[in-house]
Design an enzyme around this catalytic site. Structure first.
Site, PDB file in Angstrom:
ATOM      1  N   TYR A 182      11.478   6.517 -10.746  1.00 27.97           N
ATOM      2  CA  TYR A 182      12.049   5.364 -10.045  1.00 27.97           C
ATOM      3  C   TYR A 182      13.569   5.346 -10.119  1.00 27.97           C
ATOM      4  O   TYR A 182      14.171   5.607 -11.149  1.00 27.97           O
ATOM      5  CB  TYR A 182      11.512   4.040 -10.617  1.00 27.97           C
ATOM      6  CG  TYR A 182      10.024   3.813 -10.400  1.00 27.97           C
ATOM      7  CD1 TYR A 182       9.296   4.572  -9.474  1.00 27.97           C
ATOM      8  CD2 TYR A 182       9.345   2.837 -11.102  1.00 27.97           C
ATOM      9  CE1 TYR A 182       7.929   4.346  -9.277  1.00 27.97           C
ATOM     10  CE2 TYR A 182       7.984   2.602 -10.909  1.00 27.97           C
ATOM     11  CZ  TYR A 182       7.290   3.373 -10.001  1.00 27.97           C
ATOM     12  OH  TYR A 182       5.949   3.155  -9.816  1.00 27.97           O
TER      13      TYR A 182
ATOM     14  N   GLY B 190       4.999  -6.637   0.151  1.00 26.58           N
ATOM     15  CA  GLY B 190       5.707  -7.770   0.764  1.00 26.58           C
ATOM     16  C   GLY B 190       4.991  -8.269   2.019  1.00 26.58           C
ATOM     17  O   GLY B 190       5.214  -9.389   2.460  1.00 26.58           O
TER      18      GLY B 190
ATOM     19  N   GLY C 127       3.881 -12.965   3.672  1.00 25.73           N
ATOM     20  CA  GLY C 127       3.912 -13.696   4.943  1.00 25.73           C
ATOM     21  C   GLY C 127       5.265 -13.669   5.626  1.00 25.73           C
ATOM     22  O   GLY C 127       5.461 -14.329   6.643  1.00 25.73           O
ATOM     23  N   LYS C 128       6.213 -12.880   5.080  1.00 28.49           N
ATOM     24  CA  LYS C 128       7.565 -12.918   5.678  1.00 28.49           C
ATOM     25  C   LYS C 128       7.668 -12.114   6.968  1.00 28.49           C
ATOM     26  O   LYS C 128       8.601 -12.279   7.729  1.00 28.49           O
ATOM     27  CB  LYS C 128       8.623 -12.490   4.655  1.00 28.49           C
ATOM     28  CG  LYS C 128       8.640 -11.010   4.327  1.00 28.49           C
ATOM     29  CD  LYS C 128       9.693 -10.703   3.257  1.00 28.49           C
ATOM     30  CE  LYS C 128       9.212 -11.225   1.904  1.00 28.49           C
ATOM     31  NZ  LYS C 128      10.129 -11.056   0.831  1.00 28.49           N
TER      32      LYS C 128
ATOM     33  N   SER D 151       1.234  -3.011  -6.022  1.00 30.60           N
ATOM     34  CA  SER D 151       1.386  -3.571  -4.663  1.00 30.60           C
ATOM     35  C   SER D 151       0.406  -4.708  -4.395  1.00 30.60           C
ATOM     36  O   SER D 151      -0.275  -4.740  -3.359  1.00 30.60           O
ATOM     37  CB  SER D 151       1.255  -2.480  -3.594  1.00 30.60           C
ATOM     38  OG  SER D 151       2.237  -1.493  -3.767  1.00 30.60           O
ATOM     39  N   PRO D 152       0.311  -5.698  -5.300  1.00 30.07           N
ATOM     40  CA  PRO D 152      -0.630  -6.797  -5.084  1.00 30.07           C
ATOM     41  C   PRO D 152      -0.285  -7.617  -3.839  1.00 30.07           C
ATOM     42  O   PRO D 152      -1.138  -8.316  -3.301  1.00 30.07           O
ATOM     43  CB  PRO D 152      -0.500  -7.643  -6.357  1.00 30.07           C
ATOM     44  CG  PRO D 152       0.858  -7.316  -6.888  1.00 30.07           C
ATOM     45  CD  PRO D 152       1.098  -5.880  -6.546  1.00 30.07           C
TER      46      PRO D 152
END
Ligand SMILES: NC(=O)c1ccc[n+]([C@@H]2O[C@H](COP(=O)([O-])OP(=O)(O)OC[C@H]3O[C@@H](n4cnc5c(N)ncnc54)[C@H](OP(=O)(O)O)[C@@H]3O)[C@@H](O)[C@H]2O)c1
Length: 319
Positions: A53, A219, A223-224, A214-215
């Site tokens: 990462y 993103g 809902g964005k 990645s629950p």
């Protein structure tokens, strides 16, 4: 904060884990440390990172450069013992063919690099990042076992393994007296439920820890996003996150709209709704939240003990 055993071990972990994949890549050191502080203050005790990462995740680099572990190492000085540190090995850390994978050669080099970057003498949970079909499992497991014997690693886990690969590994560990993987780190969310067919039943049967990554579908489940052409400023998709594009299908946009209506009915926001669902799935030990600011942690903590009703389960299943 709710704590539970990591699979069959005696280690108590919070049901929320701080995911740090964005540290040193999309989030600078100051903001990364602020997120880390908020998580620790809220009682989150498990921190997930990887040698890979950092800036190296961007496509033009092709291999990891370690910035994320370095940031965490500096930030944890004086409080290392307050957290459970999980890192990973296996993805490319250089162009040379021996600078990736799960060979003894690569693991032994990379564990030293991770320890140095993290400024610690031990890694609590050392995870193999993905299956390496060019290396015998015996070689990987015996190397990991030696690291546990040496005290450099406390528990071992795997990530992105199929259930049969974990079962085969555990069989070898049984036969040869090697350490067992205690947890699987896998993608799981309302829009990506593939693990339910094999991996979830396997974890339940063997009491193996399941750490969900990645629950929030990177993103998408916050809902964005309302369409693939309308990327909110500052969002990961707008910053060039490639993998979120896989979620941008017409069917997923319709499903997220339907989940949003359920979230409003239940007086939580969409991120909290997605997280509450995953935390209430059988076998899930902890959800690795990829916060990009402190409010994402606060949102998550508020929902971490929400009990999901059976009737809500039926309604979600019909979407
Ligand atoms: N083992 C593996 O192969 C693997 C793969 C992927 C991830 N992981 C691990 O899992 C962690 C989490 O993965 P992920 O980042 O994909 O998880 P995620 O939780 O599905 O997505 C995180 C993104 O969701 C948005 N978000 C989160 N909380 C929000 C809230 N309350 N309100 C609005 N938006 C919110 C943010 O997007 P914006 O930044 O756009 O605001 C954030 O960057 C990683 O950091 C890493 O530790 C492991």
């Amino acid at each position: 904060m709710y704590y539970t055993n990591l699979g069959f071990t005696g280690l108590q972990v919070s049901n929320l884990t701080l995911g740090t994949m964005a540290f040193g890549r999309w989030i600078d050191e100051k903001s990364s440390v602020a997120i880390l502080d908020t998580a620790i203050d809220a009682g989150i005790n498990l921190i997930d990172t990887a040698n890979f990462y950092g800036k190296g995740q961007d496509e033009q680099f092709k291999y990891g450069t370690g910035e994320c572990e370095e940031i965490i190492g500096r930030a944890l000085q004086g409080r290392r013992d307050k957290v459970i540190l999980a890192t990973k090995v296996g993805l490319p850390m250089g162009e040379n063919p021996n600078e990736s994978g799960l060979s003894k050669f690569h693991i032994m080099r990379e564990v030293e690099n991770s320890l140095q970057r993290l400024q610690t003498d031990y890694i609590d949970l050392y995870q193999v990042h993905r299956f390496d079909n060019q290396t015998q499992l015996e070689e990987t497991l015996s190397t990991l076992t030696n690291l546990v014997t040496q005290g450099k690693v406390r528990y071992i886990g795997c990530s992105n393994y199929a259930a049969w690969q974990i079962a085969k590994s555990c069989g070898i560990s049984d036969l040869r007296g090697f350490e067992h993987f205690v947890s699987s780190q896998s993608q799981y969310n309302l829009l990506s439920r593939e693990v339910e067919s094999e991996l979830v039943p396997y974890c339940l049967s063997e009491n193996m820890g399941l750490l969900v990554y990645s629950p929030m579908a990177r993103g998408m489940l916050s809902g964005k996003y309302t369409s693939r052409d309308d990327l909110p400023e500052g969002s990961r998709a707008a910053k060039g996150e490639q993998l979120i594009q896989n979620y941008f299908t017409d069917q997923n946009f319709m499903r997220v709209d339907a989940y949003k209506r359920l979230a409003i009915e239940n007086e939580v926001n969409m991120s909290q709704f997605s997280l509450a669902w995953i935390l209430n799935q059988p076998a899930v030990t902890s959800a690795i939240v990829g916060a990009s600011n402190q409010s994402h942690i606060t949102d998550a903590v508020q929902i971490s003990d929400w009990k999901w009703s059976e009737s809500l389960n039926h309604r979600v299943s019909s979407i």
